[in-house]
Design an enzyme around this catalytic site. Sequence first.
Site, PDB file in Angstrom:
ATOM      1  N   ARG A  54     -23.363   5.741  -1.801  1.00 55.58           N
ATOM      2  CA  ARG A  54     -22.506   6.509  -2.698  1.00 55.58           C
ATOM      3  C   ARG A  54     -23.250   7.115  -3.897  1.00 55.58           C
ATOM      4  NH1 ARG A  54     -16.824   5.935  -1.429  1.00 55.58           N
ATOM      5  NH2 ARG A  54     -17.046   6.265   0.826  1.00 55.58           N
TER       6      ARG A  54
ATOM      7  N   ARG B  23     -15.849   6.499  11.918  1.00 52.27           N
ATOM      8  CA  ARG B  23     -17.016   5.742  11.451  1.00 52.27           C
ATOM      9  C   ARG B  23     -17.067   4.382  12.147  1.00 52.27           C
ATOM     10  NH1 ARG B  23     -15.986   6.010   5.117  1.00 52.27           N
ATOM     11  NH2 ARG B  23     -13.956   5.355   5.921  1.00 52.27           N
TER      12      ARG B  23
ATOM     13  N   HIS C 223      -5.507   1.707   7.231  1.00 51.95           N
ATOM     14  CA  HIS C 223      -6.112   2.701   6.330  1.00 51.95           C
ATOM     15  C   HIS C 223      -5.032   3.423   5.552  1.00 51.95           C
ATOM     16  CE1 HIS C 223      -8.768   5.951   4.949  1.00 51.95           C
ATOM     17  NE2 HIS C 223      -9.706   5.050   5.147  1.00 51.95           N
TER      18      HIS C 223
ATOM     19  N   HIS D 104     -16.515  10.135   0.312  1.00 50.25           N
ATOM     20  CA  HIS D 104     -15.176   9.958   0.881  1.00 50.25           C
ATOM     21  C   HIS D 104     -14.136  10.635  -0.008  1.00 50.25           C
ATOM     22  CE1 HIS D 104     -12.042   7.596   3.179  1.00 50.25           C
ATOM     23  NE2 HIS D 104     -12.894   7.941   4.110  1.00 50.25           N
TER      24      HIS D 104
ATOM     25  N   GLY E 273     -10.583  -5.140   8.525  1.00 46.77           N
ATOM     26  CA  GLY E 273     -11.179  -4.210   9.477  1.00 46.77           C
ATOM     27  C   GLY E 273     -10.149  -3.351  10.190  1.00 46.77           C
TER      28      GLY E 273
ATOM     29  N   ASP F  41     -14.900  -0.729   8.085  1.00 46.81           N
ATOM     30  CA  ASP F  41     -15.496  -2.023   7.751  1.00 46.81           C
ATOM     31  C   ASP F  41     -15.542  -2.992   8.920  1.00 46.81           C
ATOM     32  OD1 ASP F  41     -16.098  -1.495   5.063  1.00 46.81           O
ATOM     33  OD2 ASP F  41     -13.997  -1.716   4.539  1.00 46.81           O
TER      34      ASP F  41
ATOM     35  N   VAL G 218      -5.448  -8.666   8.023  1.00 46.32           N
ATOM     36  CA  VAL G 218      -6.363  -8.659   9.158  1.00 46.32           C
ATOM     37  C   VAL G 218      -7.439  -7.633   8.815  1.00 46.32           C
ATOM     38  CG1 VAL G 218      -6.590  -8.205  11.632  1.00 46.32           C
ATOM     39  CG2 VAL G 218      -4.532  -9.323  10.723  1.00 46.32           C
TER      40      VAL G 218
ATOM     41  N   ASN H 233     -10.862   0.195  11.050  1.00 43.91           N
ATOM     42  CA  ASN H 233     -11.422   1.033   9.980  1.00 43.91           C
ATOM     43  C   ASN H 233     -12.937   0.834   9.893  1.00 43.91           C
ATOM     44  OD1 ASN H 233     -11.974  -1.200   8.164  1.00 43.91           O
ATOM     45  ND2 ASN H 233      -9.771  -1.271   7.716  1.00 43.91           N
TER      46      ASN H 233
ATOM     47  N   LEU I 232     -11.029  -5.028  -4.008  1.00 43.47           N
ATOM     48  CA  LEU I 232     -10.090  -4.074  -3.410  1.00 43.47           C
ATOM     49  C   LEU I 232     -10.773  -2.759  -3.053  1.00 43.47           C
ATOM     50  CD1 LEU I 232      -6.820  -4.469  -5.516  1.00 43.47           C
ATOM     51  CD2 LEU I 232      -7.518  -5.624  -3.428  1.00 43.47           C
ATOM     52  N   HIS I 233     -12.030  -2.614  -3.448  1.00 36.22           N
ATOM     53  CA  HIS I 233     -12.721  -1.344  -3.173  1.00 36.22           C
ATOM     54  C   HIS I 233     -13.940  -1.645  -2.296  1.00 36.22           C
ATOM     55  CE1 HIS I 233     -13.879   2.708  -3.551  1.00 36.22           C
ATOM     56  NE2 HIS I 233     -14.361   2.742  -4.777  1.00 36.22           N
TER      57      HIS I 233
ATOM     58  N   ARG J 113      -1.570   7.385  -7.528  1.00 37.93           N
ATOM     59  CA  ARG J 113      -1.573   7.593  -6.074  1.00 37.93           C
ATOM     60  C   ARG J 113      -1.057   8.990  -5.716  1.00 37.93           C
ATOM     61  NH1 ARG J 113      -2.085   2.878  -3.369  1.00 37.93           N
ATOM     62  NH2 ARG J 113      -2.905   2.293  -5.387  1.00 37.93           N
TER      63      ARG J 113
HETATM   64  N1  CMX Z   1      -3.359  -6.583   7.904  1.00 37.71           N
HETATM   65  C1  CMX Z   1      -2.212  -7.059   7.352  1.00 37.71           C
HETATM   66  N2  CMX Z   1      -1.304  -6.267   6.748  1.00 37.71           N
HETATM   67  C2  CMX Z   1      -1.541  -4.949   6.741  1.00 37.71           C
HETATM   68  C3  CMX Z   1      -2.684  -4.387   7.334  1.00 37.71           C
HETATM   69  C4  CMX Z   1      -3.625  -5.263   7.920  1.00 37.71           C
HETATM   70  N3  CMX Z   1      -4.757  -4.840   8.470  1.00 37.71           N
HETATM   71  N4  CMX Z   1      -2.654  -3.052   7.169  1.00 37.71           N
HETATM   72  C5  CMX Z   1      -1.539  -2.774   6.489  1.00 37.71           C
HETATM   73  N5  CMX Z   1      -0.853  -3.919   6.223  1.00 37.71           N
HETATM   74  C6  CMX Z   1       0.392  -4.072   5.451  1.00 37.71           C
HETATM   75  C7  CMX Z   1       0.124  -3.670   3.997  1.00 37.71           C
HETATM   76  O1  CMX Z   1      -0.407  -4.750   3.253  1.00 37.71           O
HETATM   77  C8  CMX Z   1       1.503  -3.248   3.543  1.00 37.71           C
HETATM   78  O2  CMX Z   1       2.244  -4.415   3.266  1.00 37.71           O
HETATM   79  P1  CMX Z   1       3.328  -4.450   2.055  1.00 37.71           P
HETATM   80  O3  CMX Z   1       4.326  -3.378   2.386  1.00 37.71           O
HETATM   81  O4  CMX Z   1       3.861  -5.839   2.153  1.00 37.71           O
HETATM   82  O5  CMX Z   1       2.569  -4.149   0.795  1.00 37.71           O
HETATM   83  C9  CMX Z   1       2.100  -2.603   4.795  1.00 37.71           C
HETATM   84  O6  CMX Z   1       1.353  -3.140   5.906  1.00 37.71           O
HETATM   85  C10 CMX Z   1       1.979  -1.104   4.816  1.00 37.71           C
HETATM   86  O7  CMX Z   1       0.626  -0.745   4.583  1.00 37.71           O
HETATM   87  P2  CMX Z   1       0.051   0.695   4.965  1.00 37.71           P
HETATM   88  O8  CMX Z   1       0.897   1.728   4.315  1.00 37.71           O
HETATM   89  O9  CMX Z   1      -0.120   0.765   6.433  1.00 37.71           O
HETATM   90  O10 CMX Z   1      -1.414   0.652   4.347  1.00 37.71           O
HETATM   91  P3  CMX Z   1      -1.866   0.678   2.811  1.00 37.71           P
HETATM   92  O11 CMX Z   1      -2.287   2.066   2.474  1.00 37.71           O
HETATM   93  O12 CMX Z   1      -0.890   0.006   1.917  1.00 37.71           O
HETATM   94  O13 CMX Z   1      -3.149  -0.264   2.884  1.00 37.71           O
HETATM   95  C11 CMX Z   1      -5.271  -1.099   3.586  1.00 37.71           C
HETATM   96  C12 CMX Z   1      -4.348   0.138   3.495  1.00 37.71           C
HETATM   97  C13 CMX Z   1      -6.615  -0.654   4.107  1.00 37.71           C
HETATM   98  C14 CMX Z   1      -5.458  -1.708   2.176  1.00 37.71           C
HETATM   99  C15 CMX Z   1      -4.629  -2.123   4.539  1.00 37.71           C
HETATM  100  O14 CMX Z   1      -4.522  -1.582   5.817  1.00 37.71           O
HETATM  101  C16 CMX Z   1      -5.388  -3.449   4.608  1.00 37.71           C
HETATM  102  O15 CMX Z   1      -5.181  -4.313   3.765  1.00 37.71           O
HETATM  103  N6  CMX Z   1      -6.300  -3.616   5.623  1.00 37.71           N
HETATM  104  C17 CMX Z   1      -7.056  -4.853   5.744  1.00 37.71           C
HETATM  105  C18 CMX Z   1      -8.203  -4.880   4.741  1.00 37.71           C
HETATM  106  C19 CMX Z   1      -9.306  -3.911   5.118  1.00 37.71           C
HETATM  107  O16 CMX Z   1      -9.753  -3.841   6.249  1.00 37.71           O
HETATM  108  N7  CMX Z   1      -9.769  -3.123   4.118  1.00 37.71           N
HETATM  109  C20 CMX Z   1     -10.802  -2.130   4.338  1.00 37.71           C
HETATM  110  C21 CMX Z   1     -10.280  -0.707   4.159  1.00 37.71           C
HETATM  111  C22 CMX Z   1     -11.332   0.278   4.576  1.00 37.71           C
HETATM  112  C23 CMX Z   1     -11.111   1.687   4.074  1.00 37.71           C
HETATM  113  O17 CMX Z   1     -10.246   1.889   3.171  1.00 37.71           O
HETATM  114  O18 CMX Z   1     -11.812   2.579   4.536  1.00 37.71           O
END
Ligand code: CMX
Length: 388
Positions: free
Chosen positions: A349, A277, A268, A191, A265, A323, A263, A321, A226-227, A20
């Site tokens: 991609r 987007r 980030h 990206h 969508g 998605d 939750v 985001n 996860l991706h 990371r």
């Molecule tokens: N719902 C619930 N919890 C969330 C959240 C969400 N939408 N966004 C962040 N969090 C939580 C994280 O899981 C993390 O919890 P822990 O400390 O217990 O591990 C905490 O808040 C801090 O997270 P962050 O620093 O804000 O975000 P990360 O970089 O760790 O994670 C992401 C980013 C996208 C994985 C996360 O926001 C998430 O899980 N979103 C929901 C799934 C989703 O929509 N994925 C698509 C991503 C699209 C993209 O990457 O472009």
Amino acid sequence: MSGDEVIFNLKNSHLNTGMRGVPVGTCRTSFVTPTEGVHYCGYPISELGGMEPEDVIYLLFNKELPSEEQSKVFKSDLASRTALPDGTRAVLASLPKDGHPMDWLSIGIHTLGMLDGKDDWKEDSLNLIARMPRLLGLIFRYREGREENIPEDNSKLSLTERFINTLQIDGVDHDKMRRVLNAYLVLHLDHGGGNLSTFTGKAVASGHASFYSAIASAMNALSGPLHGRANQSCLEFVLKVGTSDPVEVENFIREELAAKRPVFGFGHAVLRAEDPRATYQFALGEEICPDDENFRIIRTLREVAPRVLSENEKISNPNANVDIASGTLLHHVGLTDPEYYTTFFGWARVAGIGAQIVDERTKMRDGKGVPIYRPKYIAEAQSLRHIE
Ligand code: CMX
């Protein structure tokens, strides 16, 4: 744990983090900023959303947008590369129908490489970009058992039109489907360099595996939940919400959070505002499907979720985001099975990762190419156990 092991763990506690944030290379095609999101060759994505995919692919390969003439020449170059090699269909016909579409895509790409690889990064990348619409259309059809009476490929059509022509779904609005797919492709092309699939593709290419092997590996990386599979999960989440009533949606979100479920969508790793987007796709949805039930749900989610998520200080970005809307739009135009959604991501991609591979193999280090990837791993005590 021995004293040595404790010291080892303390010294290396910053490792095993999936690299990371560790800078490992440079990227000539795209970068991401916290407020404007992804930029392709310097252009913020908000300025590119409405363009044709062919023109934006040209941008990624040539680092400038095409003139009208350049666009015409590029499109006719792609049109000259569309024919799938003989033998492709026989391989698709042999695949298990219940295999995941991403596995089909990976095997399909490998097949094209085995049957007609040119051992030339640029040639292979352009050939694959030109052949993706037909390959993907055939994957849908063979996997669904619709192997008969497939329309001939028509190289005069655009990339997305060729996919729609091969897919041949009746009773849907083809123009809407074209608009949604065009937007999907442009928004998902690239990206930055460090996302898992791009990194994987470039790493495999760095050992001078073929372009097709590198891209098939990238697709395997993209297939994980996860991706790339997040957009599939996101539509499944919207269907589960099942209501556009703001109070019920808020209750649903709170229940999901209480159950420690994401939750979808929202949030980030880099962005700290709504992903442009997502903004683009919301505007497109307001135009083409404002009354679609799933669109009503995501409209309410967009109003309610950021407020609720903001209550948790740990969440760095409570906004929508990319998605959030893509699955809803694909669903609306007749692409209703979310299992296929990651293949659209992969389709996009192929061009973005392809452009990055061509850069790394033929431009970096004055054309010598980036050396074979070889990051360092530190030996843990267990691996040293039998050394005196
Ligand atoms: N719902 C619930 N919890 C969330 C959240 C969400 N939408 N966004 C962040 N969090 C939580 C994280 O899981 C993390 O919890 P822990 O400390 O217990 O591990 C905490 O808040 C801090 O997270 P962050 O620093 O804000 O975000 P990360 O970089 O760790 O994670 C992401 C980013 C996208 C994985 C996360 O926001 C998430 O899980 N979103 C929901 C799934 C989703 O929509 N994925 C698509 C991503 C699209 C993209 O990457 O472009």
